[in-house]
Design a protein around this motif. Structure first.
Motif, PDB file in Angstrom:
ATOM      1  N   GLY A 130      -2.751  -6.554  -9.204  1.00 33.92           N
ATOM      2  CA  GLY A 130      -2.050  -5.565  -8.395  1.00 33.92           C
ATOM      3  C   GLY A 130      -2.463  -4.144  -8.699  1.00 33.92           C
ATOM      4  O   GLY A 130      -2.191  -3.621  -9.772  1.00 33.92           O
ATOM      5  N   GLY A 131      -3.128  -3.515  -7.713  1.00 31.96           N
ATOM      6  CA  GLY A 131      -3.394  -2.091  -7.822  1.00 31.96           C
ATOM      7  C   GLY A 131      -2.154  -1.268  -7.542  1.00 31.96           C
ATOM      8  O   GLY A 131      -2.146  -0.053  -7.677  1.00 31.96           O
ATOM      9  N   GLY A 132      -1.080  -1.933  -7.161  1.00 34.57           N
ATOM     10  CA  GLY A 132       0.201  -1.332  -6.841  1.00 34.57           C
ATOM     11  C   GLY A 132       1.056  -2.417  -6.228  1.00 34.57           C
ATOM     12  O   GLY A 132       1.022  -3.573  -6.655  1.00 34.57           O
ATOM     13  N   MET A 133       1.824  -2.075  -5.206  1.00 37.21           N
ATOM     14  CA  MET A 133       2.642  -3.053  -4.494  1.00 37.21           C
ATOM     15  C   MET A 133       3.138  -2.402  -3.208  1.00 37.21           C
ATOM     16  O   MET A 133       3.452  -1.211  -3.190  1.00 37.21           O
ATOM     17  CB  MET A 133       3.827  -3.504  -5.354  1.00 37.21           C
ATOM     18  N   TYR A 134       3.197  -3.205  -2.163  1.00 42.08           N
ATOM     19  CA  TYR A 134       3.741  -2.679  -0.915  1.00 42.08           C
ATOM     20  C   TYR A 134       5.266  -2.628  -0.990  1.00 42.08           C
ATOM     21  O   TYR A 134       5.883  -3.158  -1.930  1.00 42.08           O
ATOM     22  CB  TYR A 134       3.258  -3.503   0.278  1.00 42.08           C
ATOM     23  N   THR A 135       5.883  -1.982  -0.044  1.00 36.45           N
ATOM     24  CA  THR A 135       7.337  -1.956   0.047  1.00 36.45           C
ATOM     25  C   THR A 135       7.760  -2.830   1.218  1.00 36.45           C
ATOM     26  O   THR A 135       7.333  -2.616   2.354  1.00 36.45           O
ATOM     27  CB  THR A 135       7.870  -0.527   0.261  1.00 36.45           C
ATOM     28  N   SER A 136       8.551  -3.836   0.920  1.00 33.57           N
ATOM     29  CA  SER A 136       9.221  -4.559   1.994  1.00 33.57           C
ATOM     30  C   SER A 136      10.560  -3.867   2.221  1.00 33.57           C
ATOM     31  O   SER A 136      11.000  -3.068   1.390  1.00 33.57           O
ATOM     32  CB  SER A 136       9.422  -6.028   1.613  1.00 33.57           C
ATOM     33  N   VAL A 149     -13.665 -12.434 -16.381  1.00 33.65           N
ATOM     34  CA  VAL A 149     -15.065 -12.021 -16.305  1.00 33.65           C
ATOM     35  C   VAL A 149     -15.378 -11.422 -14.936  1.00 33.65           C
ATOM     36  O   VAL A 149     -16.537 -11.164 -14.608  1.00 33.65           O
ATOM     37  CB  VAL A 149     -16.023 -13.197 -16.586  1.00 33.65           C
ATOM     38  N   TRP A 150     -14.323 -11.231 -14.134  1.00 30.63           N
ATOM     39  CA  TRP A 150     -14.487 -10.641 -12.800  1.00 30.63           C
ATOM     40  C   TRP A 150     -13.140 -10.032 -12.439  1.00 30.63           C
ATOM     41  O   TRP A 150     -12.199 -10.736 -12.117  1.00 30.63           O
ATOM     42  CB  TRP A 150     -14.909 -11.719 -11.797  1.00 30.63           C
ATOM     43  N   GLN A 151     -13.039  -8.697 -12.537  1.00 29.35           N
ATOM     44  CA  GLN A 151     -11.801  -8.009 -12.232  1.00 29.35           C
ATOM     45  C   GLN A 151     -11.751  -7.701 -10.741  1.00 29.35           C
ATOM     46  O   GLN A 151     -12.673  -7.070 -10.198  1.00 29.35           O
ATOM     47  CB  GLN A 151     -11.700  -6.689 -13.013  1.00 29.35           C
ATOM     48  N   GLY A 152     -10.679  -8.117 -10.081  1.00 28.19           N
ATOM     49  CA  GLY A 152     -10.519  -7.839  -8.659  1.00 28.19           C
ATOM     50  C   GLY A 152      -9.144  -7.276  -8.387  1.00 28.19           C
ATOM     51  O   GLY A 152      -8.135  -7.874  -8.758  1.00 28.19           O
ATOM     52  N   TYR A 153      -9.083  -6.095  -7.727  1.00 25.29           N
ATOM     53  CA  TYR A 153      -7.812  -5.402  -7.485  1.00 25.29           C
ATOM     54  C   TYR A 153      -7.423  -5.457  -6.013  1.00 25.29           C
ATOM     55  O   TYR A 153      -8.245  -5.245  -5.124  1.00 25.29           O
ATOM     56  CB  TYR A 153      -7.926  -3.925  -7.903  1.00 25.29           C
ATOM     57  N   TYR A 154      -6.129  -5.690  -5.790  1.00 21.60           N
ATOM     58  CA  TYR A 154      -5.569  -5.679  -4.439  1.00 21.60           C
ATOM     59  C   TYR A 154      -4.280  -4.852  -4.496  1.00 21.60           C
ATOM     60  O   TYR A 154      -3.380  -5.178  -5.271  1.00 21.60           O
ATOM     61  CB  TYR A 154      -5.233  -7.097  -3.992  1.00 21.60           C
ATOM     62  N   MET A 155      -4.153  -3.836  -3.700  1.00 22.92           N
ATOM     63  CA  MET A 155      -5.205  -3.119  -3.007  1.00 22.92           C
ATOM     64  C   MET A 155      -5.795  -2.087  -3.978  1.00 22.92           C
ATOM     65  O   MET A 155      -5.083  -1.571  -4.830  1.00 22.92           O
ATOM     66  CB  MET A 155      -4.633  -2.386  -1.800  1.00 22.92           C
ATOM     67  N   TYR A 156      -7.078  -1.765  -3.788  1.00 26.90           N
ATOM     68  CA  TYR A 156      -7.638  -0.648  -4.529  1.00 26.90           C
ATOM     69  C   TYR A 156      -7.550   0.618  -3.693  1.00 26.90           C
ATOM     70  O   TYR A 156      -7.394   1.708  -4.210  1.00 26.90           O
ATOM     71  CB  TYR A 156      -9.088  -0.926  -4.923  1.00 26.90           C
ATOM     72  N   HIS A 157      -7.640   0.464  -2.382  1.00 24.94           N
ATOM     73  CA  HIS A 157      -7.520   1.591  -1.455  1.00 24.94           C
ATOM     74  C   HIS A 157      -6.467   1.240  -0.415  1.00 24.94           C
ATOM     75  O   HIS A 157      -6.543   0.198   0.228  1.00 24.94           O
ATOM     76  CB  HIS A 157      -8.855   1.860  -0.773  1.00 24.94           C
ATOM     77  N   GLY A 158      -5.462   2.077  -0.263  1.00 27.83           N
ATOM     78  CA  GLY A 158      -4.419   1.849   0.725  1.00 27.83           C
ATOM     79  C   GLY A 158      -4.945   1.978   2.142  1.00 27.83           C
ATOM     80  O   GLY A 158      -6.081   2.395   2.377  1.00 27.83           O
ATOM     81  N   ALA A 159      -4.095   1.633   3.100  1.00 31.39           N
ATOM     82  CA  ALA A 159      -4.550   1.599   4.489  1.00 31.39           C
ATOM     83  C   ALA A 159      -3.352   1.707   5.423  1.00 31.39           C
ATOM     84  O   ALA A 159      -2.207   1.807   4.981  1.00 31.39           O
ATOM     85  CB  ALA A 159      -5.319   0.298   4.756  1.00 31.39           C
ATOM     86  N   SER A 160      -3.641   1.687   6.724  1.00 34.58           N
ATOM     87  CA  SER A 160      -2.608   1.767   7.761  1.00 34.58           C
ATOM     88  C   SER A 160      -2.793   0.613   8.736  1.00 34.58           C
ATOM     89  O   SER A 160      -3.900   0.389   9.248  1.00 34.58           O
ATOM     90  CB  SER A 160      -2.708   3.095   8.526  1.00 34.58           C
ATOM     91  N   GLN A 161      -1.705  -0.104   9.004  1.00 29.47           N
ATOM     92  CA  GLN A 161      -1.762  -1.189   9.970  1.00 29.47           C
ATOM     93  C   GLN A 161      -2.073  -0.631  11.365  1.00 29.47           C
ATOM     94  O   GLN A 161      -1.599   0.437  11.744  1.00 29.47           O
ATOM     95  CB  GLN A 161      -0.406  -1.906  10.036  1.00 29.47           C
ATOM     96  N   PRO A 177       6.625  -2.384   6.772  1.00 25.86           N
ATOM     97  CA  PRO A 177       6.480  -1.224   7.664  1.00 25.86           C
ATOM     98  C   PRO A 177       5.550  -1.556   8.827  1.00 25.86           C
ATOM     99  O   PRO A 177       4.623  -2.358   8.689  1.00 25.86           O
ATOM    100  CB  PRO A 177       5.871  -0.165   6.738  1.00 25.86           C
ATOM    101  N   VAL A 178       5.784  -0.921   9.935  1.00 24.58           N
ATOM    102  CA  VAL A 178       4.944  -1.154  11.112  1.00 24.58           C
ATOM    103  C   VAL A 178       3.518  -0.697  10.834  1.00 24.58           C
ATOM    104  O   VAL A 178       2.550  -1.369  11.217  1.00 24.58           O
ATOM    105  CB  VAL A 178       5.511  -0.406  12.338  1.00 24.58           C
ATOM    106  N   ILE A 179       3.367   0.420  10.135  1.00 18.57           N
ATOM    107  CA  ILE A 179       2.038   1.003   9.945  1.00 18.57           C
ATOM    108  C   ILE A 179       1.642   1.100   8.478  1.00 18.57           C
ATOM    109  O   ILE A 179       0.546   0.697   8.093  1.00 18.57           O
ATOM    110  CB  ILE A 179       1.960   2.391  10.616  1.00 18.57           C
ATOM    111  N   SER A 180       2.485   1.641   7.643  1.00 20.34           N
ATOM    112  CA  SER A 180       2.059   1.965   6.282  1.00 20.34           C
ATOM    113  C   SER A 180       1.683   0.734   5.473  1.00 20.34           C
ATOM    114  O   SER A 180       2.447  -0.230   5.366  1.00 20.34           O
ATOM    115  CB  SER A 180       3.155   2.727   5.540  1.00 20.34           C
ATOM    116  N   TYR A 181       0.479   0.757   4.902  1.00 21.05           N
ATOM    117  CA  TYR A 181       0.047  -0.232   3.921  1.00 21.05           C
ATOM    118  C   TYR A 181      -0.580   0.511   2.744  1.00 21.05           C
ATOM    119  O   TYR A 181      -1.665   0.199   2.287  1.00 21.05           O
ATOM    120  CB  TYR A 181      -0.933  -1.219   4.559  1.00 21.05           C
ATOM    121  N   ASP A 182       0.156   1.515   2.297  1.00 22.18           N
ATOM    122  CA  ASP A 182      -0.326   2.377   1.209  1.00 22.18           C
ATOM    123  C   ASP A 182      -0.487   1.605  -0.084  1.00 22.18           C
ATOM    124  O   ASP A 182      -1.429   1.821  -0.847  1.00 22.18           O
ATOM    125  CB  ASP A 182       0.660   3.528   1.008  1.00 22.18           C
ATOM    126  N   PHE A 183       0.450   0.710  -0.383  1.00 21.16           N
ATOM    127  CA  PHE A 183       0.408  -0.196  -1.517  1.00 21.16           C
ATOM    128  C   PHE A 183       0.512   0.528  -2.864  1.00 21.16           C
ATOM    129  O   PHE A 183       0.278  -0.069  -3.901  1.00 21.16           O
ATOM    130  CB  PHE A 183      -0.882  -1.037  -1.488  1.00 21.16           C
TER     131      PHE A 183
END
Length: 782
Positions: free
Chosen positions: A289-295, A320-332, A353-359
């Motif tokens: 988790g690079g963060g968390m969304y808000t429900s 041996v492989w680090q993967g982050y979700y999300m690393y960069h927020g976005a908008s629906q 949220p209808v649009i925000s996926y800042d995370f």
């Protein structure tokens, strides 16, 4: 004294059994064994950051990908959401922000590898998990080998294959991995079918992956199971406390699974804990988790330390492989036929949220640099240097490790080692539930025939600390037996500079094998002690440089930064040299230029100092950066009062609170915000920052919904650059709803309102404009 014996011989990993990888004779061959990945014949440690092209303006992709790269991410992962591309059956759209080919090509230009998550079901809080509505109405059984469903999938895969033509590894492209499906835990045969369909459509990669959490049944040796772990869980209920499984991610150990991820969508309960079959695969992650969304019903705050400590624990535990979700927020996106977020209306148990996926991601919804960006970059600087060695090392747990996740008293630590050298990991951070400080701490690690005691004198590990220390690692031609400082990588030069940073306020000591050191120069005390050379009295900072000459006469340097300075560090090829940059403002090194973001008046420090630096600070050149101009003010006018606070609405299927509807927002307080044209004087981003308290907010421009937020504490930021012309013509309308005291939603105790006058609260405290200027420093210092 905490003791641990490291086995002198680590068994070699099993290999040759996985149906994955390039041909070994390819120049840039990627191969995989049971322990780690390799590239060009050497161990390879990828760092993946999730960034959704279809949820971000294409005009800004390149700038944002450069930021992603600057954070130390080497691989970009992205979902291909079916409903973004074929909302109407048979009508595909790959244009504009949906241009997958352009996005992947841009990654390639910037030297970034790509993981394409092709679905068909992807989730990512997308409506129907990414399925267009018509798929669910097509009379088939989705996510199975039902021929009717596969007939729908083939055209999609053919389209994706056309988009990626010439961009796969076969043609020298950046696509190193493909994920099929997501969170499918009971259809291993279907995953193989999807893999074969994708390959037939021209979608190919050396690595194929699938999410392994929830004890997923995956097809043996066909895909690498990827795992995750989050500091919080917006999909949990609104209970006032930490999600149970989140706590587990702050303990070192061999376990990989997290059965809480996707649990809200599984039909059956996960049983059993046997992970022995996972020994066939390297420990890889895709959703740390690079963060968390808000429900709507659960609105957590994720701190930078929550993200970074979790990442460090996974590294200590064997990742041996680090993967982050999300690393960069976005908008629906809002589709032509419907909104495209998950919601109760689509049968999802959580309203989004209808649009925000800042995370709350390291890079925000509008490219904002978050504190977690800097904390993760500190680890990534180290992995860029030592990641390949770390990948070959295995986990060794101490005999006094905590017995279960209820243990808050035992210090959490471990070692990863190859039998000759290694790294000691410590975590004393746990979100929400602070851990006690540990006094009189020393570690004794038996490694390669000698006992390494670190530190020499007992120290206190404070609450909230997390760090990694080296054991028997090379510094030039000398052997550093131990250090009470965290490695940050090595600057390439005639005299290599090994960079470290102080951790947890613990005094820095460097202990060398005396037989490998001929001379030490620098601001420190040097003592010889039983075949060891001990360097102490170091004062971490820009001037803390110690030079070490080995027995052959070759020199190397050790630079020790203070903890605060290390968090500002960036590294890259700049002005003809490999340089380290310290800057209180975020910086990006791009094509031989230094780009400084944000406002402020502080300069940047560069080592080695460039010739044009007029001043120095220790061994760094000090470069001035002009302060930003005057910030314009927005005009705010309240044009509508809020009606009575909305009564809670409970979704009967999930039992969770539902978000306000369009009709509910007719009762919102309404504010008109006018932005002066001077705010858009440059091409840079301008944020509208609203400090408010309430329930839910929406922002409209010209009657169009452009942003929304479920209030959870931090200020609401809206990027204005992408709406510039409309904003100048129409202004911004902000609608805010009050929060009832009895609302069945979780809000962090850090943010909860102190009072609810009349049973509800709504307050708009301030509205400000925050420009995000870019200052470019070229080779002449201007």
């Amino acid at each position: 004294m905490r003791r641990l014996d490291v086995p002198s011989r680590i068994p070699p990993p099993a290999q040759g059994h996985l149906r994955l990888g390039d041909r070994p004779d390819q120049p840039d061959a990627i191969t995989v064994n049971a322990r780690h990945l390799s590239r060009r014949g050497k161990p390879w440690f990828p760092i993946t950051g999730e960034f959704h092209y279809g949820r971000y303006p294409a005009a800004e992709w390149r700038e944002e990908l450069v930021k992603v790269r600057a954070g130390g991410v080497t691989v970009v992962s992205t979902y291909v959401f079916w409903n973004l591309h074929e909302e109407r059956r048979g009508v595909f759209d790959w244009s504009g922000d949906r241009d997958l080919r352009r996005f992947v090509a841009t990654c390639a230009e910037l030297g970034l590898d790509v993981v394409v998550r092709i679905g068909p079901w992807g989730h990512g809080e997308s409506r129907n998990g990414g399925f267009p509505d018509w798929v669910l109405e097509a009379g088939c059984v989705p996510r199975t080998d039902d021929p009717r469903y596969l007939d729908l999938v083939r055209p999609l895969f053919a389209q994706i294959g056309a988009q990626l033509a010439g961009l796969t590894r076969e043609h020298g492209g950046p696509v190193v991995a493909v994920q099929v499906e997501n969170e499918l835990y009971d259809q291993p045969g279907h995953l193989v079918t999807l893999k074969r369909l994708a390959q037939a459509a021209g979608i190919d990669a050396p690595l194929w992956t699938a999410t392994g959490w929830g004890h997923a049944r995956l097809p043996p040796d066909e895909v690498i199971p990827l795992f995750g772990g989050y500091p919080e869980a917006a999909w949990d209920t609104a209970h006032d406390g930490r999600p149970r499984q989140s706590r587990a991610h702050y303990f070192f150990g061999p376990g990989r699974d997290d059965d809480s991820i996707g649990a809200d969508l599984r039909d059956t309960e996960v049983t059993g804990s046997d992970e022995s079959h996972l020994a066939r695969y390297p420990f890889a992650t895709c959703e740390l988790g690079g963060g968390m969304y808000t429900s709507y019903h659960r609105r957590p705050i994720v701190e930078a330390a929550d993200v970074a400590a979790l990442g460090l624990v996974k590294l200590g535990s064997g990742s041996v492989w680090q993967g982050y979700y999300m690393y960069h927020g976005a908008s629906q996106k809002i589709g032509a036929l419907s909104t495209l977020q998950e919601s109760h209306a689509t049968g999802y148990p959580n309203d989004c949220p209808v649009i925000s996926y800042d995370f709350q991601a390291p890079l925000g919804e509008y490219g904002q640099f978050r504190e977690s960006f800097h904390h993760l970059r500190l680890q990534h600087l180290w992995l860029a240097c030592d990641g390949p060695d770390l990948a070959t090392m295995t986990l060794v747990m101490p005999p006094d490790a905590p017995g279960d996740t209820a243990d808050r008293e035992t210090l959490r630590w471990c070692v990863r080692s190859d039998g000759r050298s290694g790294f000691l990991f410590v975590n004393n951070h746990q979100p929400v539930e602070p851990l006690p400080a540990h006094e009189e701490v020393r570690f004794a690690v038996e490694l390669d025939g000698r006992e390494l005691v670190v530190p020499r004198e007992p120290v206190t590990v404070p609450s909230g600390a997390y760090f990694v220390w080296p054991l028997a690692r090379p510094v030039g031609g000398s052997l550093l037996l131990s250090a009470t400082a965290q490695p940050m990588g090595v600057l390439d030069a005639d005299e290599p500079v090994h960079v470290f940073c102080q951790t947890a306020g613990i005094p820095v000591e460097l202990v060398f094998d005396a037989a490998t050191v001929a001379e030490v120069e620098g601001p420190a005390t040097v003592e010889h002690e039983a075949g060891r050379l001990v360097i102490t009295d170091l004062v971490p900072g820009p001037g803390c440089l110690v030079r070490v000459r080995d027995a052959s006469g070759a020199r190397a340097a050790v630079l020790v930064l203070d903890a605060a300075g290390a968090l500002t560090a960036a590294r890259g090829a700049l002005w003809g040299a490999d340089r380290l940059v310290l800057s209180e403002r975020p910086v990006v090194i791009e094509e031989g230029r230094l780009v400084v973001y944000g406002q402020g008046s502080s300069g940047v420090r560069v080592h080695p100092a460039p010739d044009f630096a007029a001043r120095t600070d220790g061994v760094f050149g000090l470069l001035p950066v002009p302060a930003a101009g005057q910030v314009p003010e927005a005009k705010v006018e309240q044009v509508g009062q809020a009606g009575p606070a909305r009564r809670p609405v409970i979704d009967p299927a999930s039992g969770r609170a539902s978000a306000p509807t369009d009709a509910d927002f007719e009762q919102a307080a309404v504010y008109r915000v006018t932005v002066p044209v001077e705010a858009f004087a440059g091409e840079e981003e301008v944020l509208l920052r609203l400090d408010w308290v309430g329930d839910a907010g929406r922002a409209h421009v010209g009657g169009r919904l452009v942003a929304d937020q479920f209030w959870y504490g931090p200020a609401w930021e809206i990027g204005l650059r992408r709406f510039r012309e409309e904003i100048l013509e129409h202004g911004i309308e902000v609608r805010l709803l009050p929060l009832r005291e009895d609302a069945p939603v979780f809000v962090s105790p850090k943010a909860r309102p102190a009072a609810y006058p009349g049973g509800s609260v709504l307050e708009l405290r301030s509205v400000t404009l925050v420009p995000a200027p870019r200052t470019v420093i070229s080779e002449d210092g201007r």
